[in-house]
Design a protein around this motif. Structure first.
Motif, mmCIF file in Angstrom:
data_model
loop_
_atom_site.group_PDB
_atom_site.id
_atom_site.type_symbol
_atom_site.label_atom_id
_atom_site.label_comp_id
_atom_site.label_asym_id
_atom_site.label_seq_id
_atom_site.Cartn_x
_atom_site.Cartn_y
_atom_site.Cartn_z
ATOM 1 N N LYS A 299 0.832 -1.200 0.000
ATOM 2 C CA LYS A 299 0.000 0.000 0.000
ATOM 3 C C LYS A 299 0.868 1.252 0.000
ATOM 4 C CE LYS A 299 -3.813 -2.213 2.519
ATOM 5 N NZ LYS A 299 -4.679 -2.160 3.724
ATOM 6 N N TRP A 300 0.278 2.330 -0.503
ATOM 7 C CA TRP A 300 0.932 3.625 -0.471
ATOM 8 C C TRP A 300 -0.078 4.693 -0.112
ATOM 9 C CZ3 TRP A 300 0.164 0.700 -4.825
ATOM 10 C CH2 TRP A 300 -0.725 1.205 -5.781
ATOM 11 N N TYR A 301 0.451 5.827 0.348
ATOM 12 C CA TYR A 301 -0.406 6.927 0.793
ATOM 13 C C TYR A 301 0.248 8.240 0.415
ATOM 14 C CZ TYR A 301 -2.831 10.162 3.938
ATOM 15 O OH TYR A 301 -3.546 11.227 4.443
ATOM 16 N N GLN A 302 -0.468 9.068 -0.312
ATOM 17 C CA GLN A 302 0.036 10.379 -0.738
ATOM 18 C C GLN A 302 1.418 10.281 -1.382
ATOM 19 O OE1 GLN A 302 -0.220 13.055 2.607
ATOM 20 N NE2 GLN A 302 -2.413 13.409 2.324
ATOM 21 N N ARG A 304 3.729 8.001 -1.351
ATOM 22 C CA ARG A 304 4.856 7.348 -0.672
ATOM 23 C C ARG A 304 4.403 5.998 -0.158
ATOM 24 N NH1 ARG A 304 4.773 7.480 4.862
ATOM 25 N NH2 ARG A 304 3.217 8.839 5.840
ATOM 26 N N LEU A 305 5.327 5.071 -0.142
ATOM 27 C CA LEU A 305 4.996 3.731 0.341
ATOM 28 C C LEU A 305 4.794 3.740 1.844
ATOM 29 C CD1 LEU A 305 7.483 1.500 -1.696
ATOM 30 C CD2 LEU A 305 5.070 1.919 -2.155
ATOM 31 N N VAL A 306 3.860 2.937 2.301
ATOM 32 C CA VAL A 306 3.608 2.792 3.731
ATOM 33 C C VAL A 306 4.552 1.730 4.278
ATOM 34 C CG1 VAL A 306 1.916 2.164 5.487
ATOM 35 C CG2 VAL A 306 1.200 3.469 3.462
ATOM 36 N N ASN A 308 6.656 0.244 8.093
ATOM 37 C CA ASN A 308 6.735 0.305 9.543
ATOM 38 C C ASN A 308 8.142 0.714 9.966
ATOM 39 O OD1 ASN A 308 8.324 -1.984 9.225
ATOM 40 N ND2 ASN A 308 6.719 -3.410 9.876
ATOM 41 N N THR A 313 7.092 -3.006 4.080
ATOM 42 C CA THR A 313 5.841 -2.527 3.508
ATOM 43 C C THR A 313 4.708 -3.380 4.070
ATOM 44 O OG1 THR A 313 5.886 -4.025 1.605
ATOM 45 C CG2 THR A 313 7.070 -1.917 1.394
ATOM 46 N N THR A 314 3.509 -3.177 3.562
ATOM 47 C CA THR A 314 2.367 -3.982 4.021
ATOM 48 C C THR A 314 2.433 -5.413 3.520
ATOM 49 O OG1 THR A 314 1.134 -2.944 2.204
ATOM 50 C CG2 THR A 314 0.768 -2.076 4.412
ATOM 51 N N ILE A 325 9.826 6.142 0.178
ATOM 52 C CA ILE A 325 9.067 6.204 1.427
ATOM 53 C C ILE A 325 8.939 7.648 1.912
ATOM 54 C CG2 ILE A 325 9.676 3.867 2.102
ATOM 55 C CD1 ILE A 325 11.685 4.984 4.073
#
Length: 497
Positions: A299-302, A304-306, A308, A313-314, A325
């Motif tokens: 997954k990514w958000y705005q 960039r990769l999500v 932890n 990544t997810t 990132i």
């Protein structure tokens, strides 16, 4: 399913190559999938050094040096010097490319694979390389595919410029951080520039162009030149850029670009600006759209990769580092992330990223370097009576006076128990000095230990000890401490020897 590699690194970035070499030192089997790396940053740093030397020649008479150097420098501002400068930059870039060439990587045990590809999830997680993509584009056949099966994967694919949607910009033409210097290799240097800024590299290039004799206007939509640096230091840096000839427009939006005859016109706020060339340096966009990440649960958000804290990544088998990132494009930070991610991919996911002691710098002159918390960030986490802000100006240094490098400031943020939380340095040798503070934060060295250093005299590192010595002085100025000290020395003066 047979595993071909311990880790498959997808990346056309220096962080990808750094990770690949590190993996070979662990005797892991590694594949590096990469398009050609853009070495524009080498040209930038090389030409910046040339611009700074030229600036020194122009100011040589202030030191009592009266020769023909000033005349030579004036001639070198124009085309002849530009061609020679580009030849020198080409040679430097060629040397760096040779050190990082695919042949060198292959000789060290990296399986270097060229070609585009994407993840596939069925029947097993793998990365598919389309080796015959160009040929297949003209036929009805699918490209020949090679599957890379790794135990884990590391995304280090870097970023590219994100171009804002401004009316007339595409039709008028522009350059980006990726191609500014390469596009000028065979041409003369345009004399008028407008830079749509907002990232550290825009400040660096603005100063370089100004010192090469160009007229430069830097347009920034934020109230300050960079939102993540100390406001006090940002003002000093902005003043230095303006002294060098950079016109800075903050809180200004570009709404339109037009081509009129052979000139480009930009509407910036209520100002119409004529220019020869436009540099777009507003933001970077991660390179991951073509990797089919959704199919493997990444997954990514705005943009960039999500990830932890372990840089997973997810999809727990896929890690990421560097521009993909988010954050500014700093090579040392990307390499740090690559090192953490690689350890987690090859062994067990136990290491977390900790940016508190990772420094970063902006290669202006003087240089700006920062590590840990700024004063603003500290105020968000601690009450005012829990920490101290120590500052010292470079003009107090003998070395700075001798070298005419008096513009600068060192700020240390410390808790009252002496723990160092962060530092920001603007000045000569800031990039070297900040590394010492980063080491002190990492090793939990207290500010009093920094104050007890005895650096070689005269040296720019004295700024660290002078700033650190402010800590004890501030504590001694507390009324209670001051009363106790005065009482002690009064008693000792009246003691019979």
């Amino acid at each position: 399913m047979t595993i071909d590699y311990d880790v498959v690194i997808i990346g056309g970035s220096l962080a990808g190559r750094y990770a690949a070499l590190a993996a070979t030192k662990w005797h892991a089997k590694v594949a590096l999938v990469e398009p050609q790396i853009n070495y524009g940053f080498i040209y930038h740093h090389t030409l910046s050094e040339i611009a700074n030397r030229l600036q020194s020649l122009n100011q040589a008479d202030s030191c009592g040096i009266h020769t023909n150097y000033a005349d030579i420098a004036e001639k070198c501002h124009i085309s002849v010097a530009w061609q020679e400068a580009m030849l020198y930059a080409n040679a430097v870039a060629a040397n760096i490319q040779e050190l990082n060439s695919p042949a060198t990587l292959a000789a060290l045990g990296v399986d270097v694979i060229f070609g585009k590809g994407e993840f596939q999830s069925s029947p097993h997680l793998a990365f598919a390389i389309y080796e015959n993509e160009e040929t297949s584009a003209n036929t009805s056949h699918h490209p020949v595919c090679r599957l890379l099966r790794g135990r884990t994967y590391l995304l280090a694919s870097g970023s590219r410029p994100a171009v804002p949607n401004i009316e007339g910009l595409a039709a008028t033409g522009y350059t980006t951080l990726n191609n500014i210097w390469q596009s000028l290799k065979k041409n003369t240097l345009p004399q008028n520039w407008v830079i749509l800024g907002g990232v550290p590299q825009s400040l660096e290039i603005a100063q370089t162009l100004a010192r090469l004799g160009c007229a430069v206007t830097l347009v920034i939509k934020h109230p300050h030149i960079l939102p993540n640096i100390d406001p006090e230091i940002a003002q000093i840096l902005q003043a230095q850029l303006e002294v060098d000839g950079v016109r800075i427009l903050t809180q200004t939006a570009v709404t339109q670009v037009k081509q009129i005859d052979d000139k480009k016109w930009i509407q910036a706020g209520d100002k119409a600006i004529e220019t020869d060339e436009i540099l777009v340096a507003t933001a970077q966009k991660p390179n991951f759209e073509s990797l089919n990440l959704a199919a493997v649960g990444v997954k990514w958000y705005q943009h960039r990769l999500v990830v932890n804290n372990k840089l997973q990544t997810t999809n727990k088998r896929i890690y990421a580092c560097g521009d993909v990132i988010g954050g500014y494009d700093f090579i040392n930070i990307a390499n740090y992330e690559a090192r953490i991610a690689l350890n987690n991919t090859l062994f067990f996911p136990r290491l977390d990223v900790n940016y508190q002691y990772i420094p970063w710098g902006i290669f202006t002159n003087p240089m700006l370097a920062q590590v840990g918390l700024t004063e603003t960030q500290t105020k968000q986490q601690f009450r005012d009576d829990k920490f101290l802000v120590l500052r010292q100006y470079f003009k107090s240094l003998t070395a700075a006076q001798i070298n005419s490098e008096t513009t600068g400031i060192c700020k240390l943020i410390v808790l009252r128990n002496g723990e160092i939380l962060g530092a920001t340095i603007l000045g000569q040798s800031a990039g070297e000095l900040i590394n010492l503070i980063a080491l002190a934060i990492n090793q939990k060295i207290k500010v009093k230990d920094l104050a007890n250093l005895s650096p070689i005299y005269s040296n720019f590192s004295e700024i660290l000890t002078q700033t650190a010595q402010e800590y004890q002085q501030r504590l001694n100025n507390h009324p209670d401490v001051q009363d106790r000290l005065e009482g002690f020395f009064h008693f000792r003066r009246n003691w019979n020897l």
